[in-house]
Structure formats: C-alpha cells, structure tokens
Design a protein around this motif. Sequence first.
Motif, PDB file in Angstrom:
ATOM      1  N   LEU A  68      77.223  62.300 -12.984  1.00 24.91           N
ATOM      2  CA  LEU A  68      76.692  63.085 -11.799  1.00 24.91           C
ATOM      3  C   LEU A  68      75.626  62.325 -11.022  1.00 24.91           C
ATOM      4  CD1 LEU A  68      76.351  66.808 -13.267  1.00 24.91           C
ATOM      5  CD2 LEU A  68      78.277  65.855 -11.982  1.00 24.91           C
ATOM      6  N   ALA A  69      75.486  62.306  -9.750  1.00 28.54           N
ATOM      7  CA  ALA A  69      74.472  61.869  -9.139  1.00 28.54           C
ATOM      8  C   ALA A  69      73.868  62.994  -8.299  1.00 28.54           C
ATOM      9  CB  ALA A  69      74.840  60.617  -8.330  1.00 28.54           C
ATOM     10  N   ASP A  70      72.543  63.092  -8.331  1.00 32.30           N
ATOM     11  CA  ASP A  70      71.686  64.042  -7.643  1.00 32.30           C
ATOM     12  C   ASP A  70      71.597  64.092  -6.271  1.00 32.30           C
ATOM     13  OD1 ASP A  70      69.511  62.579  -7.848  1.00 32.30           O
ATOM     14  OD2 ASP A  70      68.527  63.758  -9.784  1.00 32.30           O
ATOM     15  N   THR A  71      71.827  62.817  -5.783  1.00 30.67           N
ATOM     16  CA  THR A  71      71.664  62.736  -4.370  1.00 30.67           C
ATOM     17  C   THR A  71      73.036  61.900  -4.048  1.00 30.67           C
ATOM     18  OG1 THR A  71      70.228  60.798  -4.911  1.00 30.67           O
ATOM     19  CG2 THR A  71      69.116  62.792  -4.296  1.00 30.67           C
ATOM     20  N   TRP A  72      73.134  61.785  -2.812  1.00 32.51           N
ATOM     21  CA  TRP A  72      74.412  60.739  -2.235  1.00 32.51           C
ATOM     22  C   TRP A  72      73.476  59.618  -1.741  1.00 32.51           C
ATOM     23  CZ3 TRP A  72      78.483  59.052  -2.962  1.00 32.51           C
ATOM     24  CH2 TRP A  72      79.313  57.951  -2.156  1.00 32.51           C
ATOM     25  N   ASP A  73      73.632  58.561  -2.475  1.00 38.44           N
ATOM     26  CA  ASP A  73      73.099  57.366  -2.076  1.00 38.44           C
ATOM     27  C   ASP A  73      74.001  56.321  -2.137  1.00 38.44           C
ATOM     28  OD1 ASP A  73      71.853  54.827  -1.961  1.00 38.44           O
ATOM     29  OD2 ASP A  73      70.114  55.097  -3.445  1.00 38.44           O
ATOM     30  N   THR A 106      83.293  63.534 -25.472  1.00 38.59           N
ATOM     31  CA  THR A 106      83.520  62.933 -24.091  1.00 38.59           C
ATOM     32  C   THR A 106      82.082  63.004 -23.392  1.00 38.59           C
ATOM     33  OG1 THR A 106      85.699  63.782 -24.089  1.00 38.59           O
ATOM     34  CG2 THR A 106      84.528  63.242 -21.761  1.00 38.59           C
ATOM     35  N   ALA A 107      81.943  61.559 -22.645  1.00 33.55           N
ATOM     36  CA  ALA A 107      80.580  61.289 -22.344  1.00 33.55           C
ATOM     37  C   ALA A 107      80.150  62.269 -21.036  1.00 33.55           C
ATOM     38  CB  ALA A 107      80.211  59.793 -21.698  1.00 33.55           C
ATOM     39  N   PHE A 108      78.849  62.541 -21.031  1.00 34.71           N
ATOM     40  CA  PHE A 108      78.308  63.411 -19.764  1.00 34.71           C
ATOM     41  C   PHE A 108      76.852  62.585 -19.478  1.00 34.71           C
ATOM     42  CE2 PHE A 108      78.336  67.733 -17.823  1.00 34.71           C
ATOM     43  CZ  PHE A 108      77.177  67.701 -17.229  1.00 34.71           C
ATOM     44  N   ARG A 109      76.907  62.238 -18.031  1.00 28.15           N
ATOM     45  CA  ARG A 109      75.769  61.516 -17.886  1.00 28.15           C
ATOM     46  C   ARG A 109      75.375  62.120 -16.441  1.00 28.15           C
ATOM     47  NH1 ARG A 109      76.428  55.167 -17.845  1.00 28.15           N
ATOM     48  NH2 ARG A 109      74.278  55.268 -17.890  1.00 28.15           N
ATOM     49  N   VAL A 110      73.903  62.060 -16.290  1.00 28.29           N
ATOM     50  CA  VAL A 110      73.293  62.445 -15.023  1.00 28.29           C
ATOM     51  C   VAL A 110      72.607  60.952 -14.531  1.00 28.29           C
ATOM     52  CG1 VAL A 110      71.642  63.786 -13.594  1.00 28.29           C
ATOM     53  CG2 VAL A 110      73.163  64.789 -15.351  1.00 28.29           C
ATOM     54  N   HIS A 111      73.065  60.452 -13.330  1.00 28.66           N
ATOM     55  CA  HIS A 111      72.308  59.343 -12.914  1.00 28.66           C
ATOM     56  C   HIS A 111      71.257  59.975 -11.923  1.00 28.66           C
ATOM     57  CE1 HIS A 111      75.534  56.679 -14.352  1.00 28.66           C
ATOM     58  NE2 HIS A 111      76.400  57.678 -13.972  1.00 28.66           N
ATOM     59  N   SER A 112      69.828  59.802 -12.223  1.00 29.64           N
ATOM     60  CA  SER A 112      69.037  60.406 -11.480  1.00 29.64           C
ATOM     61  C   SER A 112      67.723  59.471 -11.681  1.00 29.64           C
ATOM     62  CB  SER A 112      68.768  61.801 -11.662  1.00 29.64           C
ATOM     63  OG  SER A 112      67.543  62.413 -11.373  1.00 29.64           O
ATOM     64  N   SER A 113      66.979  59.564 -10.418  1.00 31.06           N
ATOM     65  CA  SER A 113      65.521  58.916 -10.519  1.00 31.06           C
ATOM     66  C   SER A 113      64.555  59.811 -11.253  1.00 31.06           C
ATOM     67  CB  SER A 113      64.969  58.275  -9.133  1.00 31.06           C
ATOM     68  OG  SER A 113      64.895  59.199  -8.309  1.00 31.06           O
ATOM     69  N   VAL A 114      64.806  61.046 -11.041  1.00 28.22           N
ATOM     70  CA  VAL A 114      63.930  62.039 -11.724  1.00 28.22           C
ATOM     71  C   VAL A 114      63.996  62.791 -12.863  1.00 28.22           C
ATOM     72  CG1 VAL A 114      62.988  62.357  -9.134  1.00 28.22           C
ATOM     73  CG2 VAL A 114      64.681  63.754  -9.881  1.00 28.22           C
ATOM     74  N   ARG A 115      65.479  62.846 -12.910  1.00 32.89           N
ATOM     75  CA  ARG A 115      65.644  63.769 -14.226  1.00 32.89           C
ATOM     76  C   ARG A 115      67.092  63.172 -14.828  1.00 32.89           C
ATOM     77  NH1 ARG A 115      63.588  68.176 -16.362  1.00 32.89           N
ATOM     78  NH2 ARG A 115      64.548  69.375 -17.688  1.00 32.89           N
ATOM     79  N   PRO A 116      67.079  61.965 -15.438  1.00 34.65           N
ATOM     80  CA  PRO A 116      68.474  61.181 -15.733  1.00 34.65           C
ATOM     81  C   PRO A 116      68.540  62.067 -17.326  1.00 34.65           C
ATOM     82  CG  PRO A 116      66.426  59.955 -16.137  1.00 34.65           C
ATOM     83  CD  PRO A 116      65.942  60.904 -15.186  1.00 34.65           C
ATOM     84  N   TRP A 117      69.824  61.974 -17.500  1.00 30.90           N
ATOM     85  CA  TRP A 117      70.157  62.436 -18.996  1.00 30.90           C
ATOM     86  C   TRP A 117      71.574  62.003 -19.400  1.00 30.90           C
ATOM     87  CZ3 TRP A 117      74.092  65.369 -21.513  1.00 30.90           C
ATOM     88  CH2 TRP A 117      73.848  66.165 -22.445  1.00 30.90           C
ATOM     89  N   GLU A 118      71.659  61.793 -20.788  1.00 22.94           N
ATOM     90  CA  GLU A 118      73.085  61.329 -21.086  1.00 22.94           C
ATOM     91  C   GLU A 118      73.160  61.941 -22.502  1.00 22.94           C
ATOM     92  OE1 GLU A 118      74.915  56.766 -22.326  1.00 22.94           O
ATOM     93  OE2 GLU A 118      72.875  57.033 -21.307  1.00 22.94           O
ATOM     94  N   GLY A 119      74.610  62.287 -22.860  1.00 23.61           N
ATOM     95  CA  GLY A 119      75.021  63.103 -24.006  1.00 23.61           C
ATOM     96  C   GLY A 119      76.492  63.138 -23.889  1.00 23.61           C
ATOM     97  N   THR A 120      76.836  64.101 -24.622  1.00 25.63           N
ATOM     98  CA  THR A 120      78.400  64.596 -24.826  1.00 25.63           C
ATOM     99  C   THR A 120      78.849  66.003 -24.220  1.00 25.63           C
ATOM    100  OG1 THR A 120      78.204  65.271 -27.048  1.00 25.63           O
ATOM    101  CG2 THR A 120      78.462  62.634 -26.613  1.00 25.63           C
ATOM    102  N   PHE A 121      79.918  66.286 -23.947  1.00 24.73           N
ATOM    103  CA  PHE A 121      80.254  67.540 -23.820  1.00 24.73           C
ATOM    104  C   PHE A 121      79.791  68.440 -24.970  1.00 24.73           C
ATOM    105  CE2 PHE A 121      84.529  66.908 -21.329  1.00 24.73           C
ATOM    106  CZ  PHE A 121      83.919  66.576 -20.289  1.00 24.73           C
ATOM    107  N   ARG A 122      79.716  67.976 -26.197  1.00 28.88           N
ATOM    108  CA  ARG A 122      79.382  69.024 -27.278  1.00 28.88           C
ATOM    109  C   ARG A 122      77.742  69.250 -27.185  1.00 28.88           C
ATOM    110  NH1 ARG A 122      82.215  71.921 -28.892  1.00 28.88           N
ATOM    111  NH2 ARG A 122      83.472  70.830 -30.609  1.00 28.88           N
TER     112      ARG A 122
END
Length: 523
Positions: free
Chosen positions: A252-257, A37-53
């Motif tokens: 995830l988003a690390d700020t509310w924009d 399952t996908a796990f993503r961080v939407h961030s301008s400073v620390r974006p990340w993309e991967g899976t639960f594993r």
Amino acid sequence: MRKIPADLVERYEAEGFWTSDTLADLLTRGLDAAPGTAFRVHSSVRPWEGTFRDVERTARRLAAGLRDRGVGPGSVVALQLPNWMEAAAVFWASAFLGAVVVPVVHFYGRKEVGYILDAVRPQVFVTAERFGHLEFQPDLCGHVPVVGVVGPGTGQLPYGERFEDLLAEEPLAAALPADPAAPALIAFTSGTTRDPKGVVHSHRTLAFETRQLAGRYPPDRGKQLTSAPVGHFIGMVNAFLIPVLDGSPVNLADTWDPGLALELMARDGLTVGGGAVYYMTSLLDHPDFTPGHLAHMKYAGLGGAAVPNAVTRRLADLGVTVFRAYGSTEHPSITASLYTAPEDKRLYTDGDALSGVEVRLAEDGEILSRGPDLCLGYTDPDLTARAFDGDGWYHTGDIGVLDADGYLTVTDRKSDVIIRGGENIGALEVEETLLDLPGVAEAAVVAAPDARLGEHAAAVVRLRAGSAEPTLDDLRAHFRAAGLARQKWPEELHVVDDFPRTASGKVQKFVLRRDIAARHSGE
C-alpha cells in the motif's frame, strides 16, 4: 432496498454466482491458506511491515473489543483512514463481526463526512488523528457511541479512544454468523453529484465481484502497488480481499506519488497495473520515468473514468498490454476485455459483458445492466426507485454503443451532453480530440453559459511538464484539421495544474462547471 426478481435470484444461485459465503468466510479461508504473505505500507508518516497473520491478529483483537462494546451482525462500522494497516484491520474486523462497513475517502472534508455519518448513524467510527488535510473533528461524532482514533499521539483525546485501546487482549476466535444476502458494505459515491449517494452491497454481491476480478487478472501481473484510496470501495476490494483470495502480497501507498511508485518499481520490483488513466499517464510523464520501468508496467487495466484512445494507443506503442473495463460503484464490473482479447477490442472498447452480467441499450442509448454484482440499492429509497426498474435493470446514466461482437463503448454521460443552440455535443469526442494536441496530458470538456446559444463547450486542460500553453487559436486550427464540426470546437480554454478529482481519480466535472459559470457571472 430494491426488490430483486425471483428468477434472477434463482439463476444466480443455481449457476454458483451467489453462494452461502460471507466475507468472513472468504477471509478466513484465504488467511489460513497464506498466513505468512507480506503486508507492507509505504508511507512517510506511518510505514508498517508484517504479514497477513499479523494484520489478522490485530483485526481479531479489534473485533473482540468491538463485540464487547455491543457491535455485532448488522451493526454499522464507518472508517476514514488512509491506506494504512489499520484500515485493513477495521475492514476485516467488521467482516468477522458480520457488521456493515462504511469506507469514507480519507480526503473528504467536514461536509461529506458529516453527511455520511448522519446518513448511516454508525455504532463505530474509526478515523485518523491527522493526515494531510484530514484532521479528527470530534464535533462530528456526537451521535457515534464508539470512536477510535489512529495516530502517533499518546496524550488524552478530547473525544473517543485511541485505536490501540479498542483492541481486546484475546482475539475473536471465530467469525459471528451472518446472512450472506444481508448488507455488508455501504459505499458512498465519490461526488460527481453534489451529495454522495450511499450504495449498499451484500456479502454475496461483493464476494462475487471479488472472485470475478481475481479470476480475470493476468497470472503474471506481478506484485501490485495499491495507491487508490481504500476509502473507495473498489480500492478496498483490490487491497484487502483479492490478495487474500489468491495469496498475493499487499503493498500500500498512502498517497499517489508517481516518483515514489517509480522508485518502488526499480527497488522492490513492484508493479502498477492500471486503474484510472491518471495513474498511468502521471508515471509516463514523470521526469524519473525510464524505459526500464516498462518491465514493471506489463499490463494496464484501465477504467473508473473515460479512457481516451490516445492514451491506450500510447501505452500499447510502449509495449504495455492494455485492457479496459466499465463499471460503477453501483455495478462494479459490467463489461471488460480479457488481456488476451484482440487488440482493437482491448484498446478501443470497454469490453463485453462479464460472466452473469446482462447489458442492453435503451432507445436513447442509455446503458442498462444487471448481474450478480449489482448493488442492493441506495440508502435513499427515492434514488433506488429512480435508478432500478421492476425487472432488475440498473439505469446507469451512461450512453454507449454495442458492436456486432457485443463489445460496449461508452460514449458519454447524459449529464456530459452540452446543448449548444439546441444541438447536442458529446463531451467525450471533444476531449479525445484535445488529447491529440501536442503537450496536452489530460482534458475535460464541460458546458459553459452562453447568452446567445444557451451553452457552449469549455475546454479545461492539464499540460505535460515543460509544454507551452496553447491558445484558443491553436485549438481552432487543431479542431479544423481534425475535421470536427464547428459547433463542437471549444469556445473557451482554461489551463490547470490539476483537476478536482473523486476518490477513484475521476474529474469532478460539476466543480469545473460551477467554477466556469461563476467566472461568467463575475463572481
């Protein structure tokens, strides 16, 4: 901790509300069932993309590294991180170790962080090197044995270790055994009182809360965007437990924009499904909002602060299915409406008692509750003694009414009552009326000092973009037309760009009261 009556324990166990599962058990089953399952961080400073594993492997490597440093069942692990992948890794690692996790909202400052670290004395503290106003402050960590810092830097730290250096080469293979009745999380309230209160939850209270929330969400709710800080524990449950339970992707988003949220809706098909009212109204009021975005706002589950009728009606008129809920850090889910409930119940009440939960009103209208997701108590035993009685009831401090069908409407907080010349004024009623005034996006009403009457109502409003500032005469005409008694009319008006807020989006009324009182005293 409070003493839970034996008959309640027996009933919660007999009815399956409390089981032998720990948080590690829930995570292990869920992660094994949906590793890709996908796990993503939407961030301008620390974006990340991967899976639960991928996240699980990092969490298990962290768990092994912390175990080598003496961390195990009952140890305390604190974290102050934005909505980043590392926050999930710390939370999951703590669960695998049977440790007690202490999430700290990432925008808390020195005073709050110092207070929390002194209160819980963690064995581990993981924080960000820098994010927004957050900056790693090693002088607060003198009594913490293990400090991990997440950040882009590669140079030597003045204190502590880089997060990556805490990871063992080989991941922890199996979770350490833990007592499901033992503390699993200490959540500090967001600051509507001056000092945060440490609320203690067990594996079984949180596991029940997770299962209950997951079971009530609409099956077609879509891919959720989580911007509520995971340092607030309900944000953590929504981000890191419920998706694992039902195998849904994490975004995830690390700020509310709101502009970014609208962009992600259009580009990636993400959904914003509610939370505090502010999240929804800031989307609707944003200049980039179009009717096309409504396809990604099918549902709005609102709670965490007062929910004005004007907002629920506005959303419903746009075709959004609105349902409200009521709870707190201490008792996360007291009442809620199903998304299939009659519209008048969903829009204008805070729902009826959830499975296993009991609600009653005291003589003064205070809401009392008890249930399987009620916390164990506070870190401060004096607070525990004041808030919980011998029969297991939690005295919420909120005022409400129950209708003939058992649906609750929260009408005020005891601390939100303005006493003007010996007459009580409920702030919520005045706020509801203010929200019907053209151009007002959000309103808060607090007590202001009055040399003649003791107190009077002060209105603080946030306006929609481009709206003209109302005058006090405009307010008087509006309240006269609404038919409210004159003593309820605001006697002063303050316009703000935004409010001081807690982690969950609530307006910090004590800050407004303090600032207005300072103006009156000439400070």
